[in-house]
Design a protein around this motif. Structure first.
Motif, short mmCIF file in Angstrom:
data_model
loop_
_atom_site.label_atom_id
_atom_site.label_comp_id
_atom_site.label_asym_id
_atom_site.label_seq_id
_atom_site.Cartn_x
_atom_site.Cartn_y
_atom_site.Cartn_z
N LYS A 1 -65.56 -20.34 20.30
CA LYS A 1 -66.16 -21.57 19.91
C LYS A 1 -67.49 -21.58 19.29
CE LYS A 1 -67.31 -22.46 24.93
NZ LYS A 1 -66.97 -23.33 25.94
N ILE B 1 -62.05 -14.51 18.26
CA ILE B 1 -62.31 -15.82 17.67
C ILE B 1 -62.94 -16.69 18.90
CG2 ILE B 1 -61.86 -17.93 16.50
CD1 ILE B 1 -59.41 -16.27 15.51
N ASN C 1 -63.96 -24.62 9.00
CA ASN C 1 -63.30 -23.27 9.57
C ASN C 1 -62.63 -22.46 8.68
OD1 ASN C 1 -64.07 -23.54 12.48
ND2 ASN C 1 -62.41 -25.00 12.59
N VAL D 1 -65.34 -20.42 15.26
CA VAL D 1 -64.50 -21.70 15.09
C VAL D 1 -65.06 -23.01 15.53
CG1 VAL D 1 -63.04 -21.51 17.12
CG2 VAL D 1 -62.01 -22.47 15.01
N HIS D 2 -65.09 -23.72 14.80
CA HIS D 2 -65.46 -25.03 15.18
C HIS D 2 -64.29 -26.11 15.84
CE1 HIS D 2 -69.42 -24.54 12.95
NE2 HIS D 2 -68.47 -24.15 12.25
N ARG D 3 -64.37 -26.48 16.94
CA ARG D 3 -63.46 -27.34 17.65
C ARG D 3 -63.70 -28.60 17.58
NH1 ARG D 3 -63.90 -25.54 23.97
NH2 ARG D 3 -65.67 -26.61 23.62
N GLY E 1 -54.51 -24.11 16.85
CA GLY E 1 -55.41 -23.20 15.93
C GLY E 1 -54.66 -21.75 15.68
N THR F 1 -64.06 -18.76 8.38
CA THR F 1 -63.48 -18.04 9.64
C THR F 1 -61.86 -17.63 9.31
OG1 THR F 1 -65.10 -18.89 11.00
CG2 THR F 1 -63.02 -18.11 12.15
N PHE F 2 -61.01 -18.55 8.83
CA PHE F 2 -59.70 -18.56 8.67
C PHE F 2 -59.61 -17.39 7.44
CE2 PHE F 2 -57.06 -22.13 10.68
CZ PHE F 2 -58.02 -22.30 11.42
#
Length: 214
Positions: free
Chosen positions: A74, A72, A105, A95-97, A142, A108-109
């Motif tokens: 950024k 994973i 997200n 993943v978007h921070r 996260g 992705t999750f």
């Protein structure tokens, strides 16, 4: 759902990249010490590792694991010319921070939980970015939220594996590196269960805090 053909292709790419990662690691460092990985439980794993050395860290980690995990990373990396194709080939998930403006997200999750249900290994650098500090940066939540959600979704036998990667010299060629796996953490264990013994999930902020600290 992944089609059988795509799974076979993914597995072939994973084996090749894992072999390449081991070869690169042995070429870069005269001594590569891997500690604790033989004692890890089988089944799905969420690897959480420190991030001191940029793109070298995932290479060293994949070499130590002997397999390519789903990393994973950024989402801003996908804006670098030429990088998105490489990330897609090796199966990296974005993943978007919050520090970069945030983003959705959820997809992705869901993909991470799906991979864990299939017994795969997923790896994340919970500091959020690489750095030059001689110590850990603050660990973001996260990884804990992902693990708690996977446990809540019923991923069987899943463990979090904390991993420390220590470089003798990040810049010099043929120096030494140590990759050490710590004791696995069960995100469905008693500390992360409700009164009925069920996994709490990431909606429980206190459970997220406790697991992040652990």
């Amino acid at each position: 759902r992944h089609r059988p053909g795509s799974r076979l292709m993914r597995a072939s790419i994973d084996r090749f990249v894992s072999f390449l990662a081991r070869a690169i690691t042995r070429g870069l460092y005269r001594s590569v010490e891997v500690i604790g990985f033989d004692d890890l439980p089988s089944g799905p794993r969420l690897i959480v590792a420190n991030h001191f050395n940029g793109f070298v860290d995932p290479v060293v980690l994949a070499g130590a694991l002997g397999r390519l995990p789903r990393f994973i990373a950024k989402a801003t990396l996908w804006k670098t010319p030429g990088v998105p194709l490489l990330l897609r080939i090796v199966g990296v998930l974005p993943v978007h921070r919050t520090a970069d403006g945030g983003g959705d997200n959820a997809g992705t999750f869901r993909e991470v939980v799906r991979e864990l249900h299939q017994g795969m290994t997923v790896a994340i650098f919970p500091e959020g970015t690489t750095h030059d500090n001689p110590h850990l940066s603050p660990v973001r939540t996260g990884a804990a939220r992902l693990a708690l959600d996977a446990a809540h979704d019923g991923v069987p036998g899943m463990h979090i594996v904390p991993v420390g990667v220590t470089f003798e010299d990040k810049v010099a060629l043929r120096s030494r590196v140590v990759i050490r796996a710590g004791a696995p953490i069960d995100p469905a264990g008693p500390a992360y269960q409700d009164d009925d013994g069920g996994p709490l999930g990431s909606d429980d902020h206190e459970a997220v805090r406790r697991l992040t600290e652990a």
